[in-house]
Structures are given as C-alpha cells and as structure tokens.
Design a protein around this motif. Structure first.
Motif, PDB file in Angstrom:
ATOM      1  N   LYS A 134      -3.354  16.408 -12.067  1.00 29.48           N
ATOM      2  CA  LYS A 134      -3.864  17.506 -11.232  1.00 29.48           C
ATOM      3  C   LYS A 134      -5.212  18.010 -11.720  1.00 29.48           C
ATOM      4  CE  LYS A 134       0.590  19.061  -9.615  1.00 29.48           C
ATOM      5  NZ  LYS A 134       1.554  20.131  -9.495  1.00 29.48           N
ATOM      6  N   ALA A 135      -5.413  18.033 -13.033  1.00 26.09           N
ATOM      7  CA  ALA A 135      -6.661  18.549 -13.588  1.00 26.09           C
ATOM      8  C   ALA A 135      -7.862  17.683 -13.200  1.00 26.09           C
ATOM      9  CB  ALA A 135      -6.559  18.628 -15.109  1.00 26.09           C
ATOM     10  N   ALA A 136      -7.658  16.387 -13.161  1.00 24.78           N
ATOM     11  CA  ALA A 136      -8.745  15.462 -12.816  1.00 24.78           C
ATOM     12  C   ALA A 136      -8.159  14.375 -11.924  1.00 24.78           C
ATOM     13  CB  ALA A 136      -9.353  14.864 -14.068  1.00 24.78           C
ATOM     14  N   PRO A 137      -8.074  14.634 -10.619  1.00 27.79           N
ATOM     15  CA  PRO A 137      -7.453  13.654  -9.721  1.00 27.79           C
ATOM     16  C   PRO A 137      -8.165  12.300  -9.760  1.00 27.79           C
ATOM     17  CG  PRO A 137      -8.125  15.645  -8.527  1.00 27.79           C
ATOM     18  CD  PRO A 137      -8.599  15.794  -9.928  1.00 27.79           C
ATOM     19  N   LEU A 138      -7.352  11.256  -9.765  1.00 32.54           N
ATOM     20  CA  LEU A 138      -7.849   9.888  -9.763  1.00 32.54           C
ATOM     21  C   LEU A 138      -7.395   9.236  -8.469  1.00 32.54           C
ATOM     22  CD1 LEU A 138      -6.763   9.096 -13.414  1.00 32.54           C
ATOM     23  CD2 LEU A 138      -9.043   9.769 -12.652  1.00 32.54           C
ATOM     24  N   GLN A 183       4.158   5.175  -5.946  1.00 31.40           N
ATOM     25  CA  GLN A 183       4.249   4.931  -7.389  1.00 31.40           C
ATOM     26  C   GLN A 183       3.054   5.496  -8.160  1.00 31.40           C
ATOM     27  OE1 GLN A 183       6.921   3.954  -8.778  1.00 31.40           O
ATOM     28  NE2 GLN A 183       8.031   3.063  -7.059  1.00 31.40           N
ATOM     29  N   SER A 184       1.901   5.570  -7.540  1.00 31.33           N
ATOM     30  CA  SER A 184       0.726   6.098  -8.246  1.00 31.33           C
ATOM     31  C   SER A 184       0.891   7.581  -8.560  1.00 31.33           C
ATOM     32  CB  SER A 184      -0.548   5.848  -7.443  1.00 31.33           C
ATOM     33  OG  SER A 184      -0.512   6.545  -6.211  1.00 31.33           O
ATOM     34  N   GLN A 185       1.791   8.257  -7.872  1.00 33.26           N
ATOM     35  CA  GLN A 185       2.050   9.675  -8.158  1.00 33.26           C
ATOM     36  C   GLN A 185       2.583   9.867  -9.579  1.00 33.26           C
ATOM     37  OE1 GLN A 185       4.365  11.612  -5.064  1.00 33.26           O
ATOM     38  NE2 GLN A 185       3.403  10.305  -3.526  1.00 33.26           N
ATOM     39  N   SER A 231      -6.989  -0.566  -5.341  1.00 35.46           N
ATOM     40  CA  SER A 231      -6.428   0.221  -4.257  1.00 35.46           C
ATOM     41  C   SER A 231      -7.015   1.618  -4.357  1.00 35.46           C
ATOM     42  CB  SER A 231      -4.894   0.261  -4.331  1.00 35.46           C
ATOM     43  OG  SER A 231      -4.358   0.668  -3.086  1.00 35.46           O
ATOM     44  N   ASN A 232      -6.798   2.396  -3.316  1.00 33.92           N
ATOM     45  CA  ASN A 232      -7.353   3.751  -3.282  1.00 33.92           C
ATOM     46  C   ASN A 232      -6.421   4.619  -2.445  1.00 33.92           C
ATOM     47  OD1 ASN A 232      -8.881   6.093  -2.555  1.00 33.92           O
ATOM     48  ND2 ASN A 232     -10.765   4.976  -2.966  1.00 33.92           N
ATOM     49  N   ILE A 233      -5.961   5.725  -3.011  1.00 32.37           N
ATOM     50  CA  ILE A 233      -5.024   6.570  -2.263  1.00 32.37           C
ATOM     51  C   ILE A 233      -5.691   7.286  -1.096  1.00 32.37           C
ATOM     52  CG2 ILE A 233      -3.469   6.867  -4.228  1.00 32.37           C
ATOM     53  CD1 ILE A 233      -4.616   9.669  -4.630  1.00 32.37           C
ATOM     54  N   LYS A 234      -7.010   7.285  -1.063  1.00 32.79           N
ATOM     55  CA  LYS A 234      -7.758   7.920   0.034  1.00 32.79           C
ATOM     56  C   LYS A 234      -8.302   6.913   1.045  1.00 32.79           C
ATOM     57  CE  LYS A 234      -8.126  12.266  -1.629  1.00 32.79           C
ATOM     58  NZ  LYS A 234      -7.599  13.410  -0.952  1.00 32.79           N
ATOM     59  N   ASP A 235      -8.251   5.623   0.717  1.00 32.94           N
ATOM     60  CA  ASP A 235      -8.832   4.602   1.595  1.00 32.94           C
ATOM     61  C   ASP A 235      -7.950   3.352   1.596  1.00 32.94           C
ATOM     62  OD1 ASP A 235     -10.380   2.837   3.062  1.00 32.94           O
ATOM     63  OD2 ASP A 235     -12.008   2.738   1.580  1.00 32.94           O
ATOM     64  N   LYS A 236      -7.134   3.227   2.627  1.00 31.62           N
ATOM     65  CA  LYS A 236      -6.214   2.092   2.737  1.00 31.62           C
ATOM     66  C   LYS A 236      -6.950   0.755   2.744  1.00 31.62           C
ATOM     67  CE  LYS A 236      -2.583   0.493   5.865  1.00 31.62           C
ATOM     68  NZ  LYS A 236      -1.820   0.862   7.060  1.00 31.62           N
ATOM     69  N   ASN A 237      -8.152   0.727   3.326  1.00 26.50           N
ATOM     70  CA  ASN A 237      -8.896  -0.530   3.432  1.00 26.50           C
ATOM     71  C   ASN A 237      -9.342  -1.082   2.077  1.00 26.50           C
ATOM     72  OD1 ASN A 237      -8.617  -0.716   6.199  1.00 26.50           O
ATOM     73  ND2 ASN A 237     -10.435   0.532   6.575  1.00 26.50           N
ATOM     74  N   ALA A 238      -9.285  -0.262   1.031  1.00 30.10           N
ATOM     75  CA  ALA A 238      -9.645  -0.727  -0.312  1.00 30.10           C
ATOM     76  C   ALA A 238      -8.473  -1.429  -0.998  1.00 30.10           C
ATOM     77  CB  ALA A 238     -10.107   0.451  -1.158  1.00 30.10           C
ATOM     78  N   HIS A 239      -7.299  -1.391  -0.383  1.00 32.47           N
ATOM     79  CA  HIS A 239      -6.111  -1.982  -1.004  1.00 32.47           C
ATOM     80  C   HIS A 239      -6.197  -3.509  -0.977  1.00 32.47           C
ATOM     81  CE1 HIS A 239      -1.987  -2.144  -2.367  1.00 32.47           C
ATOM     82  NE2 HIS A 239      -1.655  -2.921  -1.355  1.00 32.47           N
ATOM     83  N   GLU A 240      -6.068  -4.106  -2.157  1.00 30.80           N
ATOM     84  CA  GLU A 240      -6.139  -5.568  -2.276  1.00 30.80           C
ATOM     85  C   GLU A 240      -5.220  -5.996  -3.411  1.00 30.80           C
ATOM     86  OE1 GLU A 240      -9.639  -8.792  -1.910  1.00 30.80           O
ATOM     87  OE2 GLU A 240     -10.031  -7.214  -3.363  1.00 30.80           O
ATOM     88  N   ILE A 241      -4.409  -6.998  -3.131  1.00 30.22           N
ATOM     89  CA  ILE A 241      -3.484  -7.524  -4.133  1.00 30.22           C
ATOM     90  C   ILE A 241      -3.633  -9.039  -4.221  1.00 30.22           C
ATOM     91  CG2 ILE A 241      -1.796  -5.672  -3.781  1.00 30.22           C
ATOM     92  CD1 ILE A 241      -0.065  -7.858  -2.302  1.00 30.22           C
ATOM     93  N   GLY A 242      -3.137  -9.580  -5.311  1.00 25.99           N
ATOM     94  CA  GLY A 242      -3.078 -11.025  -5.477  1.00 25.99           C
ATOM     95  C   GLY A 242      -1.649 -11.416  -5.797  1.00 25.99           C
ATOM     96  N   ILE A 243      -1.217 -12.523  -5.241  1.00 26.42           N
ATOM     97  CA  ILE A 243       0.093 -13.074  -5.574  1.00 26.42           C
ATOM     98  C   ILE A 243      -0.139 -14.499  -6.057  1.00 26.42           C
ATOM     99  CG2 ILE A 243       2.424 -13.652  -4.792  1.00 26.42           C
ATOM    100  CD1 ILE A 243       2.040 -11.611  -2.520  1.00 26.42           C
ATOM    101  N   TYR A 250       0.841  -1.208   0.000  1.00 24.71           N
ATOM    102  CA  TYR A 250       0.000   0.000   0.000  1.00 24.71           C
ATOM    103  C   TYR A 250       0.871   1.250   0.000  1.00 24.71           C
ATOM    104  CZ  TYR A 250      -3.471   3.521   1.019  1.00 24.71           C
ATOM    105  OH  TYR A 250      -4.257   4.649   0.946  1.00 24.71           O
ATOM    106  N   GLN A 251       1.902   1.266   0.847  1.00 29.39           N
ATOM    107  CA  GLN A 251       2.805   2.428   0.880  1.00 29.39           C
ATOM    108  C   GLN A 251       3.477   2.617  -0.483  1.00 29.39           C
ATOM    109  OE1 GLN A 251       2.842   4.653   3.315  1.00 29.39           O
ATOM    110  NE2 GLN A 251       1.290   3.371   4.294  1.00 29.39           N
ATOM    111  N   GLU A 252       3.862   1.519  -1.113  1.00 33.27           N
ATOM    112  CA  GLU A 252       4.490   1.599  -2.437  1.00 33.27           C
ATOM    113  C   GLU A 252       3.489   2.093  -3.478  1.00 33.27           C
ATOM    114  OE1 GLU A 252       7.902   1.461  -4.733  1.00 33.27           O
ATOM    115  OE2 GLU A 252       7.731   1.109  -2.583  1.00 33.27           O
TER     116      GLU A 252
END
Length: 173
Positions: A44-48, A37-39, A107-119, A31-33
């Motif tokens: 800026k015109a239309a934040p995602l 990296q999402s930056q 994932s969501n930069i505003k909501d950590k709980n939405a972060h989900e990955i698969g390995i 999540y921290q990564e």
C-alpha cells in the motif's frame, strides 16, 4: 544407427496478439489469476503495478510463476500430452511432452494488454538419429535394439523456439 537421446523444449509465447482460441483462453485465465495472486505482494505504501516491479521489490514474488500457471493447467491438459503447435514435416502432431513450465514474461494490473506468458513444453527422451539439411530425424520407436529391421521415424524442421534441452550421446562399445 542412433546418435543419442535428446529431450526437446518447445516454447510458446502467449500475449494479446495470440490467435488461437486455446491461447486466448489461457491469456485471459492467467491474467485474471495474476490479478488475484499479485495481491499477495501488494504494498500500500508504494503500489507496484507490473510483474517486473513486484519481482524487483520482493524476491518471493517468483512464486507468481507457479501460482499463475495453475490457471493454464486445465487448458494444457486438453492437449493430452501432444504439442499441437509443433508439426512434423507431414503436418502431423506426434511430438509428445511429459512436462511443462509456465513463466510470466510480464504483466500489469492496470493494463491487460501488457500481460505476456511463456509455456515451455519438454519431451521425454527421444532418439536422435541424425540432422539432415536443417531437419531433426528422430524416432519415437522404443524397439531400437534391432536397427537392421528398420525403425519408425519422424522429421522436424529446426525452427525458432524449438531447442535441444538435454543430450545424451550414444555409447559406443
């Protein structure tokens, strides 16, 4: 007699509900990564905010899967080539892996709980002997040229997130 060679794929999904410390460390690190990296793809015109939004607006954001996976890599190395979430019928963890692939489910930069990955872990080629009553009978034994002397075997239950990713049938002469 062996029926063929298989390569198994075993997928682990890691999210806010993951229980083991190992999974929690990966969840936090990836999540921290993702935040960093999402930056690279921030507009800026239309934040995602979500991974799926970023991906829908910029196909180069596919790179995030790889970039974020680097945070999981040190934890995966701790497994030393064994899939510890996949035990055989005796509860032993012998199933080797030689490759893995991590992907961001969302994932969501505003909501950590939405972060989900698969390995997804991939085994080397393994001899599939048979499938008995919902179990794979396999051998990791490399000395299969003399089956009359017997071979070492393992049994794994067919289960969710375990799949045959590659199959090469036995050649009959």
């Amino acid at each position: 007699m062996p029926q063929g060679q298989v390569r198994f794929a075993f997928r682990i999904v890691i999210n806010q509900h993951s229980r083991t410390d190992w999974e929690k460390y990966i969840w936090e690190s990836t999540y921290q990564e993702f935040l960093m990296q999402s930056q690279l793809f921030y507009e800026k015109a239309a934040p995602l905010f979500t991974f799926k939004e970023i991906l829908s607006k910029n196909e180069k954001a596919e790179q995030l899967h790889f970039l974020v996976s680097m945070a999981a890599h040190p934890y995966i190395l701790q497994w030393k080539g064994k899939i510890y979430h996949l035990g055989d019928n005796l509860g032993n963890n012998f199933m080797p892996f030689n490759q893995y692939k991590m992907d961001i489910i969302d994932s969501n930069i505003k909501d950590k709980n939405a972060h989900e990955i698969g390995i997804t872990f991939f085994t080397p080629l393994i001899t599939l002997i048979d499938i008995w009553e919902g179990h794979y009978l396999i051998s990791l034994d490399e000395n299969l040229d003399k089956p009359s002397e017997g071979i070492e075997t393992l049994m794994f239950k067919l289960q969710p997130r375990l799949s045959v990713a590659f199959y090469q049938p036995k050649t009959i002469f």
